[in-house]
Write an enzyme that holds these catalytic residues in place. Structure first.
Site, PDB file in Angstrom:
ATOM      1  N   ILE A 158       0.840  -1.214   0.084  1.00 36.34           N
ATOM      2  CA  ILE A 158       0.143   0.027   0.237  1.00 36.34           C
ATOM      3  C   ILE A 158       1.165   1.224   0.106  1.00 36.34           C
ATOM      4  CG2 ILE A 158      -1.694   1.312   1.401  1.00 36.34           C
ATOM      5  CD1 ILE A 158      -2.668  -1.508   2.266  1.00 36.34           C
ATOM      6  N   ASP A 177      10.722   2.190   6.713  1.00 36.41           N
ATOM      7  CA  ASP A 177      10.398   0.993   6.799  1.00 36.41           C
ATOM      8  C   ASP A 177      11.481  -0.053   7.007  1.00 36.41           C
ATOM      9  OD1 ASP A 177       9.840  -2.009   6.085  1.00 36.41           O
ATOM     10  OD2 ASP A 177       8.176  -1.022   4.760  1.00 36.41           O
ATOM     11  N   ALA A 237      -4.526   1.924   8.503  1.00 37.59           N
ATOM     12  CA  ALA A 237      -3.841   0.508   8.424  1.00 37.59           C
ATOM     13  C   ALA A 237      -4.699  -0.174   9.785  1.00 37.59           C
ATOM     14  CB  ALA A 237      -2.408   0.751   8.914  1.00 37.59           C
ATOM     15  N   ASP A 262      -9.544   5.189   8.875  1.00 35.56           N
ATOM     16  CA  ASP A 262     -10.238   4.276   8.303  1.00 35.56           C
ATOM     17  C   ASP A 262     -10.389   2.999   9.340  1.00 35.56           C
ATOM     18  OD1 ASP A 262     -12.148   3.078   6.205  1.00 35.56           O
ATOM     19  OD2 ASP A 262     -10.319   1.753   5.824  1.00 35.56           O
ATOM     20  N   GLU A 267     -14.124  -1.158  16.734  1.00 37.37           N
ATOM     21  CA  GLU A 267     -15.039  -1.114  15.389  1.00 37.37           C
ATOM     22  C   GLU A 267     -16.198  -1.901  15.744  1.00 37.37           C
ATOM     23  OE1 GLU A 267     -12.485  -2.319  12.139  1.00 37.37           O
ATOM     24  OE2 GLU A 267     -11.128  -0.665  12.463  1.00 37.37           O
ATOM     25  N   HIS A 285     -13.744   1.632   8.329  1.00 35.62           N
ATOM     26  CA  HIS A 285     -12.877   0.312   7.681  1.00 35.62           C
ATOM     27  C   HIS A 285     -13.258   0.044   6.221  1.00 35.62           C
ATOM     28  CE1 HIS A 285      -9.924  -2.999   9.124  1.00 35.62           C
ATOM     29  NE2 HIS A 285      -9.959  -2.837   7.951  1.00 35.62           N
ATOM     30  N   GLY A 287     -11.285   0.572   3.520  1.00 38.52           N
ATOM     31  CA  GLY A 287     -10.349   0.800   2.602  1.00 38.52           C
ATOM     32  C   GLY A 287     -10.187  -0.223   1.329  1.00 38.52           C
ATOM     33  N   ALA A 288     -10.649  -1.460   1.723  1.00 47.15           N
ATOM     34  CA  ALA A 288     -10.557  -2.571   0.825  1.00 47.15           C
ATOM     35  C   ALA A 288     -11.761  -2.699   0.007  1.00 47.15           C
ATOM     36  CB  ALA A 288     -10.263  -3.901   1.589  1.00 47.15           C
TER      37      ALA A 288
HETATM   38  N1  LIG Z   1      -8.017  -0.500   6.023  1.00 43.06           N
HETATM   39  C1  LIG Z   1      -8.221  -1.709   5.252  1.00 43.06           C
HETATM   40  O1  LIG Z   1      -9.149  -2.015   4.818  1.00 43.06           O
HETATM   41  C2  LIG Z   1      -6.909  -2.211   5.036  1.00 43.06           C
HETATM   42  C3  LIG Z   1      -5.676  -2.215   5.884  1.00 43.06           C
HETATM   43  N2  LIG Z   1      -4.815  -2.900   5.902  1.00 43.06           N
HETATM   44  C4  LIG Z   1      -3.725  -2.766   6.880  1.00 43.06           C
HETATM   45  O2  LIG Z   1      -2.404  -2.351   6.039  1.00 43.06           O
HETATM   46  C5  LIG Z   1      -1.286  -3.011   6.454  1.00 43.06           C
HETATM   47  C6  LIG Z   1      -0.316  -2.908   5.302  1.00 43.06           C
HETATM   48  O3  LIG Z   1      -0.752  -3.563   4.314  1.00 43.06           O
HETATM   49  P1  LIG Z   1       0.107  -3.950   3.097  1.00 43.06           P
HETATM   50  O4  LIG Z   1       0.742  -2.741   2.600  1.00 43.06           O
HETATM   51  O5  LIG Z   1      -0.707  -4.505   2.135  1.00 43.06           O
HETATM   52  O6  LIG Z   1       1.186  -4.759   3.815  1.00 43.06           O
HETATM   53  P2  LIG Z   1       2.671  -5.098   3.264  1.00 43.06           P
HETATM   54  O7  LIG Z   1       2.935  -6.345   4.298  1.00 43.06           O
HETATM   55  O8  LIG Z   1       2.936  -5.361   1.757  1.00 43.06           O
HETATM   56  O9  LIG Z   1       3.555  -3.793   3.897  1.00 43.06           O
HETATM   57  C7  LIG Z   1       3.709  -3.465   5.297  1.00 43.06           C
HETATM   58  C8  LIG Z   1       5.011  -3.024   5.354  1.00 43.06           C
HETATM   59  O10 LIG Z   1       5.220  -2.405   6.627  1.00 43.06           O
HETATM   60  C9  LIG Z   1       6.605  -2.787   7.115  1.00 43.06           C
HETATM   61  N3  LIG Z   1       6.784  -2.647   8.425  1.00 43.06           N
HETATM   62  C10 LIG Z   1       6.535  -3.933   9.229  1.00 43.06           C
HETATM   63  N4  LIG Z   1       6.839  -3.182  10.434  1.00 43.06           N
HETATM   64  C11 LIG Z   1       7.202  -1.957  10.688  1.00 43.06           C
HETATM   65  C12 LIG Z   1       7.542  -0.963  11.327  1.00 43.06           C
HETATM   66  N5  LIG Z   1       7.775  -1.220  12.682  1.00 43.06           N
HETATM   67  N6  LIG Z   1       7.710   0.141  11.066  1.00 43.06           N
HETATM   68  C13 LIG Z   1       7.842   0.484   9.773  1.00 43.06           C
HETATM   69  N7  LIG Z   1       7.426  -0.441   8.649  1.00 43.06           N
HETATM   70  C14 LIG Z   1       7.168  -1.426   9.219  1.00 43.06           C
HETATM   71  C15 LIG Z   1       6.927  -3.957   6.332  1.00 43.06           C
HETATM   72  O11 LIG Z   1       8.462  -4.140   6.083  1.00 43.06           O
HETATM   73  C16 LIG Z   1       6.297  -3.765   5.014  1.00 43.06           C
HETATM   74  O12 LIG Z   1       7.126  -3.381   4.048  1.00 43.06           O
HETATM   75  C17 LIG Z   1      -1.969  -4.210   6.737  1.00 43.06           C
HETATM   76  O13 LIG Z   1      -1.138  -4.998   7.754  1.00 43.06           O
HETATM   77  C18 LIG Z   1      -3.319  -4.093   7.306  1.00 43.06           C
HETATM   78  O14 LIG Z   1      -3.264  -4.091   8.776  1.00 43.06           O
HETATM   79  C19 LIG Z   1      -4.616  -3.705   4.595  1.00 43.06           C
HETATM   80  C20 LIG Z   1      -5.488  -3.833   3.657  1.00 43.06           C
HETATM   81  C21 LIG Z   1      -6.889  -3.030   3.889  1.00 43.06           C
HETATM   82  O1  LIG Z   2     -12.423  -5.439   4.751  1.00 44.72           O
HETATM   83  C1  LIG Z   2     -11.727  -6.240   4.925  1.00 44.72           C
HETATM   84  O2  LIG Z   2     -12.538  -7.374   4.962  1.00 44.72           O
HETATM   85  C2  LIG Z   2     -10.371  -6.641   5.133  1.00 44.72           C
HETATM   86  C3  LIG Z   2      -9.444  -5.472   4.922  1.00 44.72           C
HETATM   87  C4  LIG Z   2      -8.347  -5.452   5.641  1.00 44.72           C
HETATM   88  O3  LIG Z   2      -8.377  -4.715   6.915  1.00 44.72           O
HETATM   89  C5  LIG Z   2      -7.023  -6.154   5.417  1.00 44.72           C
HETATM   90  O4  LIG Z   2      -6.810  -6.512   4.280  1.00 44.72           O
HETATM   91  O5  LIG Z   2      -6.193  -6.404   6.037  1.00 44.72           O
END
Ligand SMILES: NC(=O)C1=CN([C@@H]2O[C@H](COP(=O)(O)OP(=O)(O)OC[C@H]3O[C@@H](n4cnc5c(N)ncnc54)[C@H](O)[C@@H]3O)[C@@H](O)[C@H]2O)C=CC1
Ligand SMILES: O=C(O)CCC(=O)C(=O)O
Length: 320
Positions: A158, A177, A237, A262, A267, A285, A287-288
């Site tokens: 993201i 990161d 996040a 978000d 929640e 929530h 985002g997805a």
């Molecule tokens: N609002 C929503 O609907 C959604 C929320 N999310 C949240 O977003 C988060 C990130 O998603 P993605 O980018 O797809 O995951 P990803 O795994 O591709 O990226 C996460 C990044 O965070 C880095 N990271 C880990 N610990 C860290 C720290 N202490 N400080 C700085 N960077 C750190 C990792 O090295 C990685 O590059 C998910 O874990 C989830 O909790 C994800 C999808 C939907």
């Molecule tokens: O909205 C969802 O069901 C999941 C999105 C999310 O928070 C995630 O991908 O971690």
């Protein structure tokens, strides 16, 4: 051997997932869907787990206690989404339950929402919309994103998508990161910084880290104090990454110029010090929740559950 699957994300039942649903129903003898229209509580999960082999999981909290009471038939929890913070991974591993997720399927959706929240905060869009609805016609002044500095905390799927879009808007982009991707940064003109540098130099800060013990309340009163006066913080996040009381206090005092949120510690967000404040923008929530991401999460979550239950190699198993 007969197979039973529990599916709890309600957006799985959207038309975009018709093919994934058909594939799952062709594979399994029985598929149980979430009839409550929201993430399940512990008891509600357990009531539906009897004889279940595979669990396509939404945002339910699958705690160590739930897993200790889960039937031995349960072999795989297939998270519909990226985050796995609501699954107790050590407890699942101890019980021999594989946990998978759907990385990358919703990264564009979430980054676009983060961008939308930045623009809403920069131009006060929710407040202006409400004013026009009431028959008012305010002459409001916002700020441009062009020329501002965006600090990205967590430059994974993201964070990277957000970085390239922010560059196209003329922003300076820096990121923190621990597993910083130098090649991506070089190609896209992203600066590498430590967390404190990101916080002290950014006009906008967007959080894209997983929630775990190292990120819980990583943005607290002390970290907010380091930020530029008037900085805007975006969190799509997880709620636990920001100390919500500290963030609310900082908006009230004028230290923070705005928040776009978000994800929340509790929640849905019912009672919160964040409510009723100027330039705090909420989404539920969501985002997805685009047609594209819902379909991507659904098809990969189904492929993962089928692969594990069929004994095939599944590259998305997180606890091998
Ligand atoms: N609002 C929503 O609907 C959604 C929320 N999310 C949240 O977003 C988060 C990130 O998603 P993605 O980018 O797809 O995951 P990803 O795994 O591709 O990226 C996460 C990044 O965070 C880095 N990271 C880990 N610990 C860290 C720290 N202490 N400080 C700085 N960077 C750190 C990792 O090295 C990685 O590059 C998910 O874990 C989830 O909790 C994800 C999808 C939907
Ligand atoms: O909205 C969802 O069901 C999941 C999105 C999310 O928070 C995630 O991908 O971690």
């Amino acid at each position: 051997m007969s197979m039973k699957i529990l599916v709890t994300p309600t957006s799985f039942l959207k038309p975009e997932n018709a093919a994934a649903k058909a594939k799952l129903e062709a594979f399994a003898d029985e598929v149980v869907y979430n009839d409550l229209g929201r993430p399940l509580q512990a008891e509600e999960i357990l009531e539906r787990l009897d004889g279940v082999d595979g669990y396509v999981a939404g945002l339910d909290y699958i705690t160590a206690d739930v897993l200790s009471k889960a039937p031995d038939s349960l072999k795989v929890i297939s998270r519909y989404g990226a985050g796995v913070d609501r699954v107790d991974m050590p407890a699942a591993t101890a019980k021999g339950i594989k946990v998978t997720n759907t990385p990358g399927t919703n990264s564009v959706a979430v980054c676009e929402l983060a961008f939308a929240l930045m623009l809403c905060a920069a131009r006060n869009i929710p407040k202006l919309h409400a004013a026009v609805e009431k028959g008012e016609w305010p002459r409001s002044q916002g700020i441009e994103l062009r020329g501002k500095t965006l600090g990205i905390v967590g430059m994974g799927a993201i964070g990277k998508n957000l970085a390239t879009r922010a560059k196209a808007f003329g922003m300076t982009v820096n990121a923190y990161d621990p597993y910083f991707d130098e090649a991506f940064a070089k190609e896209n003109g992203i600066g590498r910084m430590d967390l404190d540098e990101v916080l002290t130099t950014s006009d906008f800060i967007s959080l894209h880290v997983p929630l775990n013990d190292s990120t819980r309340h990583m943005i607290d009163a002390e970290k907010i104090a380091e930020m530029k006066d008037g900085a805007v913080v975006i969190n799509t996040a997880r709620g636990g990454i920001i100390d919500e009381q500290a963030a609310a206090d900082a908006v009230k005092s004028g230290k923070l110029g705005g928040l776009g949120l978000d994800a929340f510690e509790q929640e849905p967000l019912i009672e919160s010090p964040l409510k009723g404040l100027d330039n705090v923008i909420f989404t539920p929530h969501t985002g997805a929740h685009t047609a594209e991401a819902v379909s991507g999460m659904g098809s990969m979550a189904v492929d993962n559950v089928i692969a594990v239950l069929s004994g095939e190699n599944c590259p998305y198993v997180l606890n091998k």
